[in-house]
Each structure stands twice: as C-alpha cells, then as structure tokens.
Design a protein around this motif. Structure first.
Motif, PDB file in Angstrom:
ATOM      1  N   VAL A  91       0.786  -1.231  -0.164  1.00  0.00           N
ATOM      2  CA  VAL A  91      -0.082   0.063   0.255  1.00  0.00           C
ATOM      3  C   VAL A  91       0.883   1.302   0.134  1.00  0.00           C
ATOM      4  O   VAL A  91       1.652   1.438   0.826  1.00  0.00           O
ATOM      5  N   GLU A  93       0.708   5.437  -0.175  1.00  0.00           N
ATOM      6  CA  GLU A  93      -0.122   6.475   0.226  1.00  0.00           C
ATOM      7  C   GLU A  93       0.383   7.779  -0.887  1.00  0.00           C
ATOM      8  O   GLU A  93       1.433   7.949  -0.727  1.00  0.00           O
ATOM      9  N   VAL A  97      -4.303  11.044  -5.203  1.00  0.00           N
ATOM     10  CA  VAL A  97      -4.694   9.763  -5.725  1.00  0.00           C
ATOM     11  C   VAL A  97      -5.212  10.008  -7.262  1.00  0.00           C
ATOM     12  O   VAL A  97      -4.995   9.156  -8.186  1.00  0.00           O
ATOM     13  N   TYR A 101      -3.399   8.147 -10.442  1.00  0.00           N
ATOM     14  CA  TYR A 101      -4.049   7.642 -11.438  1.00  0.00           C
ATOM     15  C   TYR A 101      -3.938   7.867 -12.635  1.00  0.00           C
ATOM     16  O   TYR A 101      -3.810   6.953 -13.659  1.00  0.00           O
ATOM     17  N   ARG A 126     -10.027   6.835  -1.240  1.00  0.00           N
ATOM     18  CA  ARG A 126     -10.210   6.589  -2.477  1.00  0.00           C
ATOM     19  C   ARG A 126      -8.765   5.984  -3.054  1.00  0.00           C
ATOM     20  O   ARG A 126      -7.574   6.394  -2.626  1.00  0.00           O
ATOM     21  N   ASP A 127      -8.963   4.871  -3.889  1.00  0.00           N
ATOM     22  CA  ASP A 127      -7.802   4.267  -4.426  1.00  0.00           C
ATOM     23  C   ASP A 127      -7.852   3.425  -5.740  1.00  0.00           C
ATOM     24  O   ASP A 127      -8.888   3.340  -6.332  1.00  0.00           O
ATOM     25  N   ARG A 129      -5.698  -0.099  -7.833  1.00  0.00           N
ATOM     26  CA  ARG A 129      -4.722  -1.086  -7.762  1.00  0.00           C
ATOM     27  C   ARG A 129      -3.929  -1.390  -8.961  1.00  0.00           C
ATOM     28  O   ARG A 129      -4.324  -1.425  -9.960  1.00  0.00           O
ATOM     29  N   ARG A 139      -1.570  -1.605  -4.167  1.00  0.00           N
ATOM     30  CA  ARG A 139      -2.940  -0.393  -3.795  1.00  0.00           C
ATOM     31  C   ARG A 139      -2.190   1.002  -3.959  1.00  0.00           C
ATOM     32  O   ARG A 139      -1.447   1.244  -2.687  1.00  0.00           O
ATOM     33  N   VAL A 140      -2.723   2.003  -4.604  1.00  0.00           N
ATOM     34  CA  VAL A 140      -2.373   3.251  -4.217  1.00  0.00           C
ATOM     35  C   VAL A 140      -3.191   4.108  -3.745  1.00  0.00           C
ATOM     36  O   VAL A 140      -4.488   4.090  -4.547  1.00  0.00           O
ATOM     37  N   THR A 141      -3.434   4.804  -2.755  1.00  0.00           N
ATOM     38  CA  THR A 141      -4.386   5.324  -1.989  1.00  0.00           C
ATOM     39  C   THR A 141      -4.138   6.677  -1.399  1.00  0.00           C
ATOM     40  O   THR A 141      -3.131   7.035  -1.366  1.00  0.00           O
ATOM     41  N   SER A 142      -5.393   7.337  -1.254  1.00  0.00           N
ATOM     42  CA  SER A 142      -5.362   8.679  -0.716  1.00  0.00           C
ATOM     43  C   SER A 142      -4.996   8.349   0.638  1.00  0.00           C
ATOM     44  O   SER A 142      -4.813   7.507   1.253  1.00  0.00           O
TER      45      SER A 142
END
Length: 145
Positions: A91, A93, A97, A101, A126-127, A129, A139-142
C-alpha cells in the motif's frame, strides 16, 4: 506488563524507515513499470543484471532478479512457483490519488502489468490497484489525515 504506545523501551531500537524488495523475472521490465506508473526512479547508473534500488521521496523498492538468489534462499524456485506476493498487498499513500491514477493508467498495461479502476472505498479512502509484471499487488491510496 503494559507499555505506553509512544514511549520506546530502552532495550528497543527505533524504526527509521521502510524499504522492501521484489524478486522478479525481468529487472529492466520492473524498473520501467514502476518508473512509468508511479514515478519511482533508479540511480543514474544501474545494470539490469544486478540489484537496483528505485525510489521517489521516502519510498524505496529494491528490485532483484530471481536468478541472483542463492539456492538456499527462502525465495527458492519451489517457494515462488505461484504468483508473486500472494497474501501481501503493498500500500502506497499519495497526496493526490486522482493525479496518481491519471499518470499510471496509460502505462500499466503497456509496461506489462495491469490496473484496477480508481474507486471510493467504504472505509473513506479513494484508491486504485496496480498489478506489476510479476503479479505483485500494489494499492495506491489517498492519504488518511
């Protein structure tokens, strides 16, 4: 015995950062994937035949070819017979995001990986993958504030 959360014990070292390593089939392909999708960059001079560290800010990922591991290493060919990273979600952060994306989407498949859609999650983040060329799940997430 109860130990307060923010007070380190005298017999413990302090954690100073996090770096992880991925063992891959093609170092150059992995470096290209992470550079194109997430902006992680290798040093100016590097070789796809050797270990390479890619980074952006505080994020550091070591990329190593599977063939360079000694036979007795935990990640032997038999232990890595299935998809990489099974049971692990990496993951990352990010501050924005949506921008991450927009930068990753055009490159993920072109660089040998895949991308799952950007979405709002029920837990308030919000993310999206990424699945890299070796099957590692990212996973790239806020950023949770």
């Amino acid at each position: 015995m109860s130990i307060p959360v923010n007070e380190p014990r005298a017999d413990e070292s302090t954690l100073a950062g996090l770096r992880f390593e991925l063992f891959v089939q093609d170092v150059e392909k992995s470096v290209r994937f992470y550079s194109a999708t997430l902006g992680l960059e290798p040093p100016t001079i590097w070789s796809p035949d050797r270990y390479v560290s890619i980074s952006a800010g505080v994020i550091k990922i070591g990329i190593q070819h599977l063939a360079n591991l000694p036979a007795e290493h935990h990640f032997s060919p038999s232990n890595l017979a299935g998809p990489r990273g099974v049971g692990l979600e990496i993951v990352l952060e990010v501050d924005d995001v949506d921008l991450a994306y927009a930068k990753a989407a055009p490159h993920a498949e072109h660089c040998g990986g895949s991308l799952e859609p950007l979405d709002d999650q029920p837990w308030g983040l919000r993310d999206f993958r990424l699945i890299d060329p070796d099957g590692y799940y990212v996973r790239v997430t806020s950023y949770r504030k």
